[in-house]
Scaffold this motif. Structure first.
Motif, mmCIF file in Angstrom:
data_model
loop_
_atom_site.group_PDB
_atom_site.id
_atom_site.type_symbol
_atom_site.label_atom_id
_atom_site.label_comp_id
_atom_site.label_asym_id
_atom_site.label_seq_id
_atom_site.Cartn_x
_atom_site.Cartn_y
_atom_site.Cartn_z
ATOM 1 N N LEU A 105 25.857 -3.961 49.407
ATOM 2 C CA LEU A 105 25.081 -3.281 48.432
ATOM 3 C C LEU A 105 26.025 -2.317 47.822
ATOM 4 O O LEU A 105 25.834 -2.209 46.732
ATOM 5 C CB LEU A 105 23.789 -2.829 48.901
ATOM 6 N N GLU A 106 26.384 -1.365 48.607
ATOM 7 C CA GLU A 106 27.273 -0.275 48.064
ATOM 8 C C GLU A 106 28.529 -0.814 47.166
ATOM 9 O O GLU A 106 28.823 -0.250 46.153
ATOM 10 C CB GLU A 106 27.838 0.623 49.144
ATOM 11 N N ASP A 151 29.103 -0.063 43.326
ATOM 12 C CA ASP A 151 30.338 0.248 42.919
ATOM 13 C C ASP A 151 30.930 -0.306 41.729
ATOM 14 O O ASP A 151 31.382 0.139 40.824
ATOM 15 C CB ASP A 151 31.211 0.694 44.049
ATOM 16 N N ARG A 152 30.978 -1.819 41.853
ATOM 17 C CA ARG A 152 31.601 -2.689 41.134
ATOM 18 C C ARG A 152 30.794 -2.486 39.447
ATOM 19 O O ARG A 152 31.164 -2.469 38.688
ATOM 20 C CB ARG A 152 31.228 -4.111 41.199
ATOM 21 N N LEU A 153 29.299 -2.438 39.815
ATOM 22 C CA LEU A 153 28.673 -2.281 38.456
ATOM 23 C C LEU A 153 28.725 -1.178 37.740
ATOM 24 O O LEU A 153 28.902 -0.834 36.829
ATOM 25 C CB LEU A 153 26.973 -2.507 38.796
ATOM 26 N N ASP A 154 28.983 -0.091 38.483
ATOM 27 C CA ASP A 154 29.189 1.288 38.109
ATOM 28 C C ASP A 154 30.538 1.362 37.325
ATOM 29 O O ASP A 154 30.791 1.893 36.286
ATOM 30 C CB ASP A 154 29.226 2.268 39.038
ATOM 31 N N GLU A 203 31.884 -1.126 36.010
ATOM 32 C CA GLU A 203 31.890 -1.883 34.590
ATOM 33 C C GLU A 203 31.104 -1.092 33.593
ATOM 34 O O GLU A 203 31.364 -1.140 32.466
ATOM 35 C CB GLU A 203 30.987 -3.342 34.799
ATOM 36 N N MET A 204 30.161 -0.213 34.001
ATOM 37 C CA MET A 204 29.231 0.412 32.934
ATOM 38 C C MET A 204 30.133 1.789 32.646
ATOM 39 O O MET A 204 29.751 2.186 31.274
ATOM 40 C CB MET A 204 27.986 1.023 33.794
ATOM 41 N N SER A 205 31.066 2.075 33.452
ATOM 42 C CA SER A 205 31.974 3.366 32.973
ATOM 43 C C SER A 205 33.019 2.801 31.800
ATOM 44 O O SER A 205 33.859 3.800 31.439
ATOM 45 C CB SER A 205 32.639 3.999 34.155
ATOM 46 N N GLN A 206 33.468 1.608 31.840
ATOM 47 C CA GLN A 206 34.629 1.196 30.765
ATOM 48 C C GLN A 206 33.912 1.024 29.540
ATOM 49 O O GLN A 206 32.853 0.812 29.128
ATOM 50 C CB GLN A 206 34.761 -0.372 31.386
#
Length: 237
Positions: free
Chosen positions: A224-225, A229-232, A234-237
């Motif tokens: 889950l983490e 982390d991967r989604l975070d 991607e959102m930060s790019q």
């Protein structure tokens, strides 16, 4: 798609074999799903009496284990060929070979995920003892520690199971339990159909304590983490 073949002694008398019966069973599953497979319709497809099948397969468990063996044969060969590559390449080959089975035989793929393994500490879809032995031995040869190899096996199995069961379901697989067992035709069946010996697989037996640990809670949180982390990122790019 694997299709069954049938040798004949003459134009009227079919010659059965275990291989022909199992190949025909896989064909029936591909066409009609697990629920559509019975000893009677299998015998009909082979143009023989149902009871004659029991000379070659010891009932339902043995038949389905034979189907699993056929599905896993290509994977075993591919892993042996990839052992000299990098560990990344080795795991890519493993993943793509398991996915190939799911794509080519989606209705049969749940068998790999749901059949009882020879050892209860093994996980689907890498639940073939031969495949697990090759997988663990290869990672250790690549420099993984015992714990790292087992952790990789656990994480990799969880990834493949979740991803490919979903893909198989989209392609028509029935992922729920089969309510009605295969008709055994009142045959007197030996006990222990489908069992495998694991004593001659050194890595599987040596790593049994690690493979047997119940770390489901920890693995769920780590997965889950990792996803978050991967989604975070991607959102930060």
């Amino acid at each position: 798609m694997i299709r069954h073949t049938r040798d004949v002694t003459d134009s009227a008398t079919p010659r059965l074999s275990r291989e022909a019966i199992i190949a025909c069973a896989l064909e029936r599953i591909d066409d009609d799903g697990l629920a559509g497979l019975s000893m009677r319709n299998l015998a009909k497809a082979l143009d023989v009496e149902a009871m004659s099948l029991y000379r070659y397969v010891n009932g339902r468990e043995d038949l389905l284990e034979g189907v699993v063996d056929v599905l896993m044969t290509g994977l075993t060969a591919a892993l042996r060929d990839a052992r000299g590559d990098s560990w990344q390449r080795f795991m890519q080959v493993t993943a793509h070979e398991v996915r190939r089975v799911a794509v080519e035989h989606p209705r049969a793929f749940p068998l790999i995920a749901t059949r009882h393994p020879a050892a209860p500490w093994l996980r689907p879809p890498l639940r073939s003892v031969e495949v697990v032995e090759i997988f663990l031995a290869s990672l250790i040869d690549f420099g993984f520690s015992d714990q790292q190899a087992v952790d990789a096996y656990r994480a990799f199995s969880s990834f493949l199971l979740g991803q490919l069961l979903l893909e198989a379901a989209v392609r028509g697989a029935e992922t729920g339990p089969i309510e009605e067992p295969l008709d055994e035709g009142d045959a007197d069946l030996p006990q222990g159909d489908g069992e495998r010996e694991v004593d001659d697989l050194p890595q599987v037996m040596r790593l049994r304590p690690l493979l047997s640990e119940d770390r489901a809670d920890e693995e769920f949180e780590v997965a889950l983490e990792s996803l978050l982390d991967r989604l975070d990122r991607e959102m930060s790019q």
